[in-house]
Write a protein that holds these residues in place. Structure first.
Motif: not given
Length: 419
Positions: A51, A54-56, A58-59, A64, A67, A121-122, A147-148
């Motif tokens: 996860d 995939a998020a790195r 973009r957030a 992060l 998450l 979320e998150s 989804k993240e």
């Protein structure tokens, strides 16, 4: 893929077994769930790494951090579940007893909500917290994470389901919505007859969407434009410690401070210390500096970015702090009334009369005197963990623990009375 509607129907069917299970059975289930969570640490961390990758990019880093899991955080999640297991059973408590003149005996008794849906979320730790509180309070829960964090949440829920099965309770009493699109959130909002209570945990947009569109009962939670007011009677060194903690210890959470208000009598001394402590001082230590967004009064005393029209109405969830000078405690309370989301506010003062006036005037779920807003948390309040921080007044306010997750009914015993 199991549909959201199918998950809801399964949860609905599981609520009967939970309601009939005794308190020790439900507590035992939590202990098994915590054990399975610990046993599955490697799988959960592997999913979390995917996860994060995939998020790195973009957030932002602070998101992060929301998450990210590690062994310590998973251990803390399991400890939170054990703490909830050890709390008194909230179901079946007799709140009131009265006898009517006709001999009817009335008892007001706590009962489970039924099916609780949570949109969040998150933060994967919400998954275990929500499941623990729901099961302990005799309710099934349907979780819809972002989804993240889907991989992390899915791995956690699989471990929790194993624990439920170990305890002889229906695994479907805890479910994760597989569809992470907006459609599934809308489906939960409109699941009348299947969802007894909807709790959104997230940003202002999510909360607003639930409040405006839900056909099921909703508790408004989460958004935190939290204020620190430094009164003219404050110990300024204490105020600096409190402000830095409230802003920087974990800026991505809802109980972090977003606004600092300073009485004009101490502003000329205090604000340069704020700038040094939160900007240059932190940078010198290799820590993220705080960007100060200054109202007109603050900008006349220190350098910083001028505050924009929305800065005193924004939950930054980042290393950003809006700052302004106020003429009086009354002005501070009026500013908070105009801009707060009703979450948590603090006054730093050595004046007991000022503290009492602030506590009476400020209408938020948690009001602090000489302490950081970061304490607004179920664990810190002795609730084990929390389902969220309610910023409304009905039927729950502040950190939502077990007592806020049960309803009640009347049981009336007679001896043949008729009306």
């Amino acid at each position: 893929m199991t549909t959201t509607n199918e998950l809801l129907k399964t949860a609905r069917a599981a609520r009967g077994a939970l309601a009939l299970a005794g308190g020790e059975t439900r507590a035992g289930a939590l202990r098994r769930m915590a054990a399975r969570l610990t046993e599955r640490t490697a799988e959960i961390l592997a999913a979390n790494r995917r996860d994060l990758e995939a998020a790195r990019g973009r957030a932002p880093e602070v998101m992060l951090d929301r998450l990210r899991l590690d062994e310590g955080r998973i251990a803390a999640m399991a400890e939170g579940m054990l703490a909830v297991a050890a709390l008194p059973d909230p179901v079946g408590r007799v709140l009131e007893t009265s006898e009517r003149p006709n001999g009817l005996l009335l008892q007001k008794v706590t009962v489970p909500m039924g099916v609780i849906a949570i949109i969040y979320e998150s933060r994967p730790n919400v998954t275990s917290d929500a499941a623990a509180l729901a099961i302990k309070s005799g309710s099934a829960c349907v979780l819809r994470g972002g989804k993240e964090a889907f991989g992390s949440n899915n791995a956690i829920v699989e471990a929790l389901k194993e624990g439920l099965a170990d305890a002889g309770l229906p695994a479907g009493a805890v479910a994760l919505v597989q569809d992470t699109s907006r459609a599934s959130a809308n489906e939960l909002m409109r699941a009348s007859g299947l969802v007894d209570l909807l709790i959104p945990r997230g940003g202002a947009g999510l909360i607003r969407a639930c409040v405006e569109n839900a056909c099921v009962p909703v508790i408004q939670t989460g958004t935190g434009i939290c204020h620190i007011y430094v009164d003219k009677g404050a110990d300024l060194s204490m105020a600096l410690r409190i402000l830095e903690n409230a802003k920087t210890s974990r800026p991505s959470v809802c109980n972090a401070a977003e606004v600092c208000l300073v009485h004009k009598a101490v502003a000329a001394e205090f604000l340069p210390r704020v700038r040094q402590r939160l900007t240059e001082g932190r940078a010198a230590q290799g820590l993220p500096p705080v960007e100060l967004r200054l109202g007109r009064g603050a900008a006349a005393l220190i350098e910083g970015r001028p505050a924009g029209p929305a800065d005193f109405d924004t939950e930054f969830l980042d290393y950003i702090l809006a700052v302004e000078v106020v003429d009086s405690l009354e002005a501070a309370a009026a500013h908070i009334a105009a801009h707060s989301t009703g979450h948590s506010e603090a006054i730093v003062t050595g004046d007991e009369a000022a503290a009492a006036a602030f506590a009476a005037a400020v209408d938020s779920a948690a009001v602090y005197v000489n302490a950081s807003t970061r304490f607004t948390d179920g664990g810190e309040f002795g609730l084990g963990c929390e389902m969220g921080i309610s910023t409304q007044k009905l039927h729950a306010r502040g950190p939502m623990g077990l007592e806020q997750l049960v309803s009640y009914k009347y049981i009336i015993r007679g001896s043949g009375q008729i009306r």
